[in-house]
Design a protein around this motif. Structure first.
Motif, PDB file in Angstrom:
ATOM      1  N   GLU A   4      13.983  -4.652 118.157  1.00 51.66           N
ATOM      2  CA  GLU A   4      14.596  -5.346 117.251  1.00 51.66           C
ATOM      3  C   GLU A   4      14.143  -7.094 117.623  1.00 51.66           C
ATOM      4  O   GLU A   4      14.321  -7.665 116.398  1.00 51.66           O
ATOM      5  CB  GLU A   4      16.313  -5.628 117.282  1.00 51.66           C
ATOM      6  N   ALA A   5      14.305  -6.841 118.908  1.00 49.54           N
ATOM      7  CA  ALA A   5      13.812  -8.807 119.459  1.00 49.54           C
ATOM      8  C   ALA A   5      12.461  -9.016 118.926  1.00 49.54           C
ATOM      9  O   ALA A   5      11.786  -9.531 118.349  1.00 49.54           O
ATOM     10  CB  ALA A   5      13.714  -8.789 120.792  1.00 49.54           C
ATOM     11  N   CYS A  34      10.883  -7.194 116.295  1.00 49.43           N
ATOM     12  CA  CYS A  34      10.548  -7.177 114.837  1.00 49.43           C
ATOM     13  C   CYS A  34      11.284  -8.156 114.080  1.00 49.43           C
ATOM     14  O   CYS A  34      10.993  -8.776 112.799  1.00 49.43           O
ATOM     15  CB  CYS A  34      10.573  -5.691 114.627  1.00 49.43           C
ATOM     16  N   GLY A  35      12.111  -8.507 114.427  1.00 44.81           N
ATOM     17  CA  GLY A  35      13.084  -9.851 114.159  1.00 44.81           C
ATOM     18  C   GLY A  35      14.344  -9.752 113.149  1.00 44.81           C
ATOM     19  O   GLY A  35      14.276  -9.751 112.459  1.00 44.81           O
ATOM     20  N   ALA A  36      14.221  -7.981 113.600  1.00 46.22           N
ATOM     21  CA  ALA A  36      15.541  -6.830 112.774  1.00 46.22           C
ATOM     22  C   ALA A  36      16.950  -7.695 113.477  1.00 46.22           C
ATOM     23  O   ALA A  36      16.751  -7.644 115.021  1.00 46.22           O
ATOM     24  CB  ALA A  36      15.137  -5.940 112.744  1.00 46.22           C
ATOM     25  N   SER A  37      17.638  -7.211 112.733  1.00 45.33           N
ATOM     26  CA  SER A  37      19.061  -7.937 113.255  1.00 45.33           C
ATOM     27  C   SER A  37      20.067  -6.164 112.434  1.00 45.33           C
ATOM     28  O   SER A  37      20.015  -6.501 111.549  1.00 45.33           O
ATOM     29  CB  SER A  37      20.122  -8.734 112.605  1.00 45.33           C
ATOM     30  N   ILE A  92      21.528   5.979 118.058  1.00 47.86           N
ATOM     31  CA  ILE A  92      21.279   5.461 118.718  1.00 47.86           C
ATOM     32  C   ILE A  92      20.114   5.230 118.101  1.00 47.86           C
ATOM     33  O   ILE A  92      19.382   5.154 118.802  1.00 47.86           O
ATOM     34  CB  ILE A  92      22.035   4.340 119.614  1.00 47.86           C
ATOM     35  N   VAL A  93      19.436   4.299 116.759  1.00 46.73           N
ATOM     36  CA  VAL A  93      18.127   4.204 116.961  1.00 46.73           C
ATOM     37  C   VAL A  93      17.782   2.613 116.477  1.00 46.73           C
ATOM     38  O   VAL A  93      18.708   1.881 116.392  1.00 46.73           O
ATOM     39  CB  VAL A  93      17.891   5.060 115.190  1.00 46.73           C
ATOM     40  N   PRO A  94      16.810   2.141 116.423  1.00 47.94           N
ATOM     41  CA  PRO A  94      16.195   0.711 115.959  1.00 47.94           C
ATOM     42  C   PRO A  94      17.122   0.000 114.509  1.00 47.94           C
ATOM     43  O   PRO A  94      16.977   0.973 113.263  1.00 47.94           O
ATOM     44  CB  PRO A  94      14.820  -0.018 116.067  1.00 47.94           C
ATOM     45  N   GLY A  95      17.546  -0.381 114.708  1.00 46.87           N
ATOM     46  CA  GLY A  95      17.544  -0.927 113.326  1.00 46.87           C
ATOM     47  C   GLY A  95      19.399  -0.912 113.208  1.00 46.87           C
ATOM     48  O   GLY A  95      20.031  -1.038 112.205  1.00 46.87           O
ATOM     49  N   GLY A  96      19.539   0.171 114.275  1.00 46.99           N
ATOM     50  CA  GLY A  96      21.602   0.128 113.924  1.00 46.99           C
ATOM     51  C   GLY A  96      21.936   1.717 113.998  1.00 46.99           C
ATOM     52  O   GLY A  96      21.000   1.886 115.652  1.00 46.99           O
TER      53      GLY A  96
END
Lengths: 166, 527
Positions: B244-245, B247-250, B315-319
């Motif tokens: 996430e860091a 890719c700039g995702a939260s 738990i997966v990237p993005g949420g």
């Protein structure tokens, strides 16, 4: 001592009854089979040939009071020389290949080998690589496979019993 | 608190290296570039002088994106983590950090085996490479190609020999006498007294880091969750944080709550297992029976609510991969109350059991100074009096969401023995049960997953306080947004050498108890 006894009484016996009549008959037959082939009990030597430790956690759970593996006359032993069965987890790493072969060579016949978990069955997510030989059968002969990532204690129990019944 | 979007330049300890805060809502990480080997060494020395730690170290072939090999070192400092990269010269010479941080020894040897970095004057014994591939074949180089049918040669290892009258060696492993992971322990003893313990690991090395390369970031999550099976949530979360860091995702707030819920369930599951096993190690089979019953109840609820007993792939990237409804959350609250009641009763029994305490007390002592010197984190550090917990506030450090609002109280004990590590586990079970109730009751509404757009050449570092300690995952993406390099780092890297020291005042029959009181990961550090 009294609090210990009190806790034991309060928890009671939680070992689970056999779920379905058909399965129960099968389990009885297998238990008879264990006695016939191996005498009183089945001794298992577990070898982690490079797993992530997930399968080990579920193998530990076989000894919890719910599953109560020893109730079936099956127990884990410390040496392959005392073992009827090797229960192997993980892809076999290059670094464990030699040790696994040695353990197998040390076993008395009939040298039952059960591959437990996806990695041991097929190499799983780690597969074959510069560091991994992949499935157990690439290194030593395998009699039975228990897929799952990781297999649940019930699946492990069923797989172990099925391996003896072969 | 979200950091300001504008990049803030920071310096630490009056060192010239400039750092920028990593964007995103994960644990606070500052990224910097060392101007040269001397600057890296000077920064490391400054961290050491300030009481900081070496948190992770790995090598990376970044010729496709940066034109050189790089060394990455992550330091644990007051404010969080300082992630320092050093561009290496073509001869791959790099300064040795093990004189400043002894914990660097094995990490450097792994970097030498896998990438071919040459640490000047350092221990040159191989670590992960036993004999399965040649010394000049480095699996993490992009242009190395496929392995060409190397013969698997059994090699000797240069253990440090202990001489003197009556001194002899006891080799143990790699296959141990129980259902445990593989590793080798070499004891040098006189009579029963342990003079030296030296570990040789790498038996569980299955080439995980190479497997990450070339995968899509979303695909890597499954692999990250299998670095160490007992810490799958911690790894999956740290990996997700790093991606996430990069890719700039939260992730949305509800996803963070769910991740924390899973991480705390993982912590309790492991502590219940360990507390039972410690009873058994000291011949109190009653403890094993009771705790393994509680653990089984706990895992069965996991299977029912999350679809997996150990919570893999949740738990997966993005949420988060799944959501819980109100009835599921109330089941969690109910179970916390039931388990809490039983664990309190069992704790009284453990505390008052003379035989158990006789084995636990003053066995396997690790003091605070040594824990600090060895860069320890997590449970073992807290049991030696070092109050380090990434979930808890401390001076100069604000934990990431959702911990910041939960007021996590870190457990600690100053004795540093087996008893202290058991006491910390008991205290952490109680605190985790409280956190689980709060998380279940206060779970924010909303989505559980945010979109993830891979960013070319992005990089990120995730840090999560797993049950064993600090789990770190470093991620670098290539020009197409695929994974170029992923380094998962287990707290066991630092804690295994601590075990070598903790046994020195004891006898071999105490080793199983001491070893398992740490319960370190082989797979997590062998990769």
């Amino acid at each position: 001592m009294i609090p210990v006894i009190r806790r034991i009484l309060r928890a009671g016996i939680v070992s689970e009854p056999r779920p379905e009549p058909a399965e129960a008959v099968e389990l009885d037959r297998l238990q008879g089979e264990i006695r016939r082939i191996l005498g009183r009990a089945l001794a298992i030597r577990q070898v982690d040939a490079g797993s992530c430790n997930g399968c080990e956690l579920e193998i530990h759970a076989l000894n919890n009071p719910y599953v109560n593996l020893e109730g079936y006359g099956i127990r884990f032993v410390a040496s392959p020389r005392h073992a009827d069965m090797l229960l192997i987890t993980g892809p076999v790493t290059k670094n464990m290949e030699h040790a696994l072969k040695t353990a197998w060579e040390c076993m008395p016949d009939p040298k039952l080998v059960v591959a437990a978990g996806d990695c041991a069955c097929s190499g799983g997510i780690f597969g074959e690589s510069y560091a991994s030989c992949g499935a157990v059968e690439r290194v030593i002969p395998v009699d039975a496979r228990i897929p799952g990532c990781p297999p649940t204690p019930r699946q492990l129990l069923a797989g172990i019993l099925a391996a003896i019944g072969r | 608190m979200r950091p300001k979007t504008a990049a803030r330049v920071m310096k630490f300890f009056d060192e010239p290296v400039e750092f920028e805060k990593q964007p995103g809502i994960g644990a606070p990480v500052w990224r910097g570039r060392a101007g040269g080997g001397a600057a890296l060494q000077a920064f490391a020395a400054a961290v050491r002088a300030a009481g900081g730690r070496l948190a992770a170290l790995w090598g990376s072939d970044e010729r496709p994106t940066a034109g050189c090999f790089r060394l990455h070192a992550v330091f644990g400092i007051e404010a969080g983590h300082a992630w320092l990269a050093l561009d290496l010269p073509p001869d791959l010479f790099c300064p040795d950090l093990s004189g400043i941080f002894p914990a660097a020894n094995r990490m450097q040897r792994a970097a030498r085996d896998l990438v071919g970095i040459d640490f000047e004057g350092a221990d040159r014994r191989p670590w992960l490479r036993h004999g399965g591939w040649p010394a000049d074949w480095h699996p993490l180089r992009h242009d190395i190609g496929e392995p060409a049918g190397f013969a698997n040669q059994v090699t000797d290892y240069d253990f440090v020999r202990v001489g003197g009258e009556g001194a002899h060696e006891v080799p143990v492993g790699p296959i141990h006498a129980g259902t445990i992971e593989p590793g080798h322990f070499r004891f040098s003893v006189v009579g029963e007294r342990v003079l030296r313990l030296e570990q040789r690991f790498g038996y569980a090395h299955k080439g995980i880091e190479r497997l990450f390369a070339g995968r899509a970031p979303a695909e890597g999550a499954r692999l990250a969750g299998r670095v160490c099976g007992d810490s799958t949530c911690a790894y999956a979360w740290a990996y997700a944080d790093a991606v996430e860091a990069a890719c700039g995702a939260s992730p949305p707030p509800r996803a963070l709550g769910l991740r924390a819920l899973m991480l705390e369930r993982e912590r309790v599951a492991n502590h219940l297992g360990d507390l039972g096993a410690r009873g058994n190690d000291a011949s109190l089979a009653f403890g094993l029976a009771q705790f393994s019953r509680l653990r089984e109840d706990w895992l069965r609820l996991n299977a029912r609510l999350f679809g997996h007993r150990l919570l893999m792939d949740c738990i997966v990237p993005g949420g988060a991969a799944l959501d819980l409804d109100a009835s599921a959350l109330s089941l969690i609250v109910e179970q916390c109350e039931a388990v809490g009641r039983e664990v309190r009763a069992l704790r009284r029994i453990y505390d008052e059991h003379a035989g158990l305490q006789d084995r636990f007390l003053t066995t396997g002592v690790l003091d605070m100074a040594l824990a600090r010197e060895l860069s320890l984190s997590g449970l073992a550090a807290r049991a030696s009096g070092l109050i380090l917990d990434g979930r808890a506030h401390r001076q100069g450090y604000t934990p990431p969401p959702p911990w910041a609002t939960l007021g996590v109280r870190p457990a600690s004990d100053e004795r540093g023995d087996v008893a202290a590590r058991a006491a910390v586990r008991f205290a952490e079970v109680a605190e985790s049960l409280r956190l689980l109730r709060e998380l279940a009751v206060g779970l924010p509404a909303g989505d559980v997953r945010a979109g993830l757009a891979p960013a070319a050449a992005g990089a990120g570092l995730g840090v999560v306080e797993g049950w064993r300690g600090e789990v770190i995952v470093g991620v670098a993406l290539d020009a197409e947004g695929r994974l170029a390099r992923v380094h998962p780092h287990d707290p066991s890297w630092q804690a295994w050498p601590a075990l070598e020291r903790a046994v020195l005042n004891d006898i071999i029959p105490d080793f199983p108890l001491i070893n398992k009181s740490f319960n370190l990961s082989y797979s997590g550090a062998d990769l």
